[in-house]
Design an enzyme around this catalytic site. Sequence first.
Site, PDB file in Angstrom:
ATOM      1  N   SER A 113      -9.581  -7.805   2.063  1.00  0.00           N
ATOM      2  CA  SER A 113     -10.248  -6.740   1.304  1.00  0.00           C
ATOM      3  C   SER A 113     -10.207  -6.895  -0.203  1.00  0.00           C
ATOM      4  O   SER A 113     -10.984  -6.253  -0.908  1.00  0.00           O
ATOM      5  CB  SER A 113      -9.654  -5.377   1.683  1.00  0.00           C
ATOM      6  OG  SER A 113     -10.074  -4.985   2.965  1.00  0.00           O
ATOM      7  N   SER A 127     -12.798  -4.339   1.618  1.00  0.00           N
ATOM      8  CA  SER A 127     -13.053  -2.930   1.373  1.00  0.00           C
ATOM      9  C   SER A 127     -12.835  -2.514  -0.086  1.00  0.00           C
ATOM     10  O   SER A 127     -13.188  -1.392  -0.469  1.00  0.00           O
ATOM     11  CB  SER A 127     -12.152  -2.063   2.276  1.00  0.00           C
ATOM     12  OG  SER A 127     -10.779  -2.306   2.014  1.00  0.00           O
ATOM     13  N   LYS A 170      -7.718   1.465  -6.565  1.00  0.00           N
ATOM     14  CA  LYS A 170      -8.464   1.752  -5.336  1.00  0.00           C
ATOM     15  C   LYS A 170      -8.107   3.129  -4.799  1.00  0.00           C
ATOM     16  O   LYS A 170      -6.955   3.554  -4.852  1.00  0.00           O
ATOM     17  CB  LYS A 170      -8.156   0.665  -4.301  1.00  0.00           C
ATOM     18  CG  LYS A 170      -9.024   0.695  -3.054  1.00  0.00           C
ATOM     19  CD  LYS A 170      -8.709  -0.515  -2.175  1.00  0.00           C
ATOM     20  CE  LYS A 170      -9.520  -0.534  -0.899  1.00  0.00           C
ATOM     21  NZ  LYS A 170      -9.203  -1.717  -0.063  1.00  0.00           N
TER      22      LYS A 170
END
Length: 482
Positions: A184, A160, A83
Amino acid sequence: MAWSVDEQLALTASEAVAAIRTGKLRATDYVATLLARAAALASLNALTVLNMEGALAAAQRIDALSPDEKARLPLAGLPIVVKDNINTAQLQTSGGTPALAGFTPKTNARSVQRLLDAGAVLLGKANMHELACGITSTNLAAHAGPVRNPYDPGLIPGGSSGGNAVAVAARIAPAGLGTDTNGSNRIPAALTGCVGFRPSVGNGGAERRYHDPDAVLPLSHTRDTVGPITRTVADAALLDAVITGDDALPAVTLAGLRIGLPAPLWDDLDPAVEAVARTAQRALEAAGVSFVEIGMPELMRLIEQTSPVTAHETLDDMRAWLVANDAPVQTLQELALSIASPDVRKVFAAILADPFAPLYQAALTTWRPRLQQLYASTFATDRVDALLFPTTCLAAAPLDEIRGSSMVSVNGTARDTMTAYLRNTEPAASAGLPGLSLPAGRTADGLPVGIELDGPVGSDRRLLAIGSACEQILGALAPPII
């Protein structure tokens, strides 16, 4: 043997490692296949950076090793995506926001370094909701773009860590490393048919399973954690073992397990999601699981009381990361000036105003301990091994690039998108528990549905073992047709 492209794309992380370690598959061939896949599916916006030269060079180094040297690497040649808010020294760590585009920290996060030391290959950085301040991954930054669900590009993938989940679901990568503050990792895993794991955090001291100080662009030191997103529970357990040094999973059989069904997390679900979750529950019950209905009437009130923790901690935690990593901007005010996504601008305006400061101490020292005690007493009094519930109240909603999908419909009622999707994942995060989302099936419209298992703090390996046993009954989802 020669591996076809389809055969390579179908490999799980564990299968890919086994094939590379035994010499049946060249790491270079596998990485080249996935890089080509990533380029072909660029419209999904799963990645912000593709590490073409670096990944191929790393794969060549793996192929040059002797069989004995490969055998000593638990992740020999495994391509992973990380990420874009987790520090990587090779590639940018932008948090999906314009002010940090192209910024490269000096060192890798410890979790990333342990994966690389074990033979993993960094394929690229995964796209995300800008600054992790949302759960749709509708990112309007020029270097990112809205992440699209591979089961239907017109839908959100969740967030996210949406780019991680899309990369894994779309067979761009077999595994990824995301982050989870309030859901997330687990939300996008549920909406894209993947496995998302949030490890124990507890009170942030010895109970914290993954330690990555100053190495993740943060929201909350009390709740943030790195965690894997994979296609199978076994693959999540593999990455977890490498990061923590833990051994094999304990033996678990479904027969005799007692699993709690917390009433507040089964209430007011979209009918399509509830139908899939109840079918999964019946399948597990037929395999020998005993389910226990649990009231927990005070759960949602305690969650509401602990919510100021994240909102208040972002102010100091994110500023500290900018300074510690010598970022190109050093204050949140500078960072906020170039935020591209309207919903994130709104969130940051609230963060900078810090309205929750007066409530923070009570949330952290009074309400959060009460929430943790509620969970501890529930596991002990009801004698349950884990809690099970749908990861999200609804499946993937339509992507709205203008408003960031700010409203969704649940049972015909318009709800704030973030609130609706976080309802079932926030409790475990607030209490510091480990949580595991795995695929439960698909709705009549073909959309993935996830179910979550939460366990006591520190029960991570047993929770993964329970999840693996459940996965054997529920099966894997068919890949998206792209």
